[in-house]
Design a protein around this motif. Structure first.
Motif, PDB file in Angstrom:
ATOM      1  N   ASP A 270     -33.504 -10.405   8.879  1.00 42.41           N
ATOM      2  CA  ASP A 270     -34.890 -10.767   9.208  1.00 42.41           C
ATOM      3  C   ASP A 270     -35.857 -10.617   8.028  1.00 42.41           C
ATOM      4  OD1 ASP A 270     -34.161 -11.333  11.846  1.00 42.41           O
ATOM      5  OD2 ASP A 270     -34.493  -9.271  12.482  1.00 42.41           O
ATOM      6  N   ASN A 272     -37.452 -12.208   4.500  1.00 44.70           N
ATOM      7  CA  ASN A 272     -37.648 -13.524   3.896  1.00 44.70           C
ATOM      8  C   ASN A 272     -37.603 -13.408   2.375  1.00 44.70           C
ATOM      9  OD1 ASN A 272     -38.191 -16.256   3.610  1.00 44.70           O
ATOM     10  ND2 ASN A 272     -40.415 -15.967   3.730  1.00 44.70           N
ATOM     11  N   THR A 274     -35.963 -15.057  -1.076  1.00 44.40           N
ATOM     12  CA  THR A 274     -35.314 -16.272  -1.589  1.00 44.40           C
ATOM     13  C   THR A 274     -35.392 -16.298  -3.107  1.00 44.40           C
ATOM     14  OG1 THR A 274     -37.389 -17.508  -1.392  1.00 44.40           O
ATOM     15  CG2 THR A 274     -35.861 -17.617   0.481  1.00 44.40           C
ATOM     16  N   VAL A 306     -29.446 -15.327  -0.549  1.00 48.57           N
ATOM     17  CA  VAL A 306     -30.792 -15.175  -1.123  1.00 48.57           C
ATOM     18  C   VAL A 306     -30.842 -15.450  -2.618  1.00 48.57           C
ATOM     19  CG1 VAL A 306     -31.426 -13.497   0.644  1.00 48.57           C
ATOM     20  CG2 VAL A 306     -30.573 -12.684  -1.566  1.00 48.57           C
TER      21      VAL A 306
END
Length: 353
Positions: A270, A272, A274, A306
């Motif tokens: 969960d 975020n 990147t 990621v």
């Protein structure tokens, strides 16, 4: 009931949990659960549980999923670094592998119990070491071990004592990096040999402006990178709240707090994140007392998800664990960067679609 990560070879409860349920009396209520690894006791005891105290983000995820799966009430969640309520009447603690963590937790409980309060300490007999026994005797005047059943034991502890609490451990690397490890943090007394083997390769790591330390522990890898690359920032993630507290203290001791972001979380679940250019990882191969390779598998898989286009994952592990084969499931290029009699450092890039 299911473990997190899911593992078909291991179940989410054991004979010690079953023994505890048979030992509880009808007067044992307003329960505080400690180290309830996958929420099995929270589900079984449901309305009798008022709070759930745990160090592990994985355990918290398992608790939430298993409570939802069984339509059970979710108890109040308390991380290991948060304050416990006072006037406790009954606590149930699953004995962790770490004696230091167990000793510290018993101290926290002993100082908050009512005079007639009690603690049930449960575990498999083979995992209750002399150190665990000593910690129970140190904090409680009365220890009633009861009868072992199915190789499990449930010890009733009463009459708490006030003794000196366990303190954080201090250590350092050969180049002067100061490490502070709270009770229960991995390799608290001295730097982890695998991490030290990894540090010998740090002059070969890519020079990037952002690095992710996945399973950061006391911060040894991330902080070592930051000391070598003054332009870089780092993110450290660990599922242990004690580890995150340790890394935060270590960063402060080395004047690097402003360049290290720390997140208490079950891997990258969960989150975020990147386009990460570099991931460092020293993955665990056990989950408390259980040997398992599922955690390392999850960390490798999530790292691949990621990484940026030219990003790399550098990983250290025991040679016998065969991490190069796991890396090849997710990366086209896997290279051995350093080989040690016990450890191997691997670099992986070019993520498979």
């Amino acid at each position: 009931m299911q473990r997190v990560p899911a593992d078909a070879q291991l179940q989410a409860w054991n004979a010690a949990d079953e023994l505890l349920l048979s030992r509880l009396t009808t007067n044992d209520d307003n329960l505080l659960l400690v180290n309830d690894s996958f929420g099995s006791l929270a589900v079984a005891l449901n309305q009798r549980v008022t709070a759930w105290w745990n160090d592990s983000a994985m355990a918290q995820q398992a608790l939430q999923e298993n409570c939802a799966r069984n339509q059970s009430n979710l108890p109040k969640l308390i991380h290991s670094t948060d304050d416990l309520p006072n006037e406790l009447t009954c606590a149930i603690i699953q004995v962790p592998k770490s004696v230091a963590l167990f000793d510290w937790q018993l101290g926290e409980l002993a100082t908050r119990l009512t005079p007639t309060g009690k603690v049930y300490a449960l575990g498999m007999v083979k995992h209750l070491s002399d150190g665990h026994q000593k910690a129970m005797r140190r904090w409680f005047d009365q220890n009633n071990p009861g009868r072992a059943v199915k190789k499990a034991r449930c010890v009733e502890l009463t009459e708490p004592l006030m003794v000196e609490a366990v303190q954080a451990q201090h250590s350092s690397t050969d180049d002067g990096l100061q490490l502070i490890s709270e009770p229960g943090c991995f390799s608290a007394q001295k730097p982890d040999p695998g991490a030290l083997a990894f540090l010998h390769c740090f002059n070969r790591l890519p020079k990037v402006n952002r690095v992710l330390d996945l399973g950061c522990g006391n911060g040894i890898l991330a902080l070592s990178y930051l000391r070598r690359h003054l332009h870089a920032n780092a993110v450290g993630i660990d599922e242990s709240a004690q580890a995150i507290a340790s890394a935060r203290a270590s960063a402060q001791a080395n004047g690097l707090s402003d360049r290290l972001e720390l997140i208490h979380n079950n891997g990258l679940t969960d989150l975020n994140l990147t386009d990460v250019p570099l991931v460092l990882c020293n993955p665990p191969f056990h989950q408390d007392t259980s040997l398992t390779d599922t955690i390392a598998e999850e960390l490798i898989k999530s790292a691949a998800q990621v990484l940026g286009k030219d990003g790399e994952l550098w990983l250290v592990g025991n040679r016998h664990l065969g991490y190069h084969q796991r890396l090849k499931r997710y990366f086209r290029i896997v290279e051995v960067k350093s080989s040690h009699p016990k450890f191997v450092v691997l670099a992986a890039r070019d993520v498979k679609n």
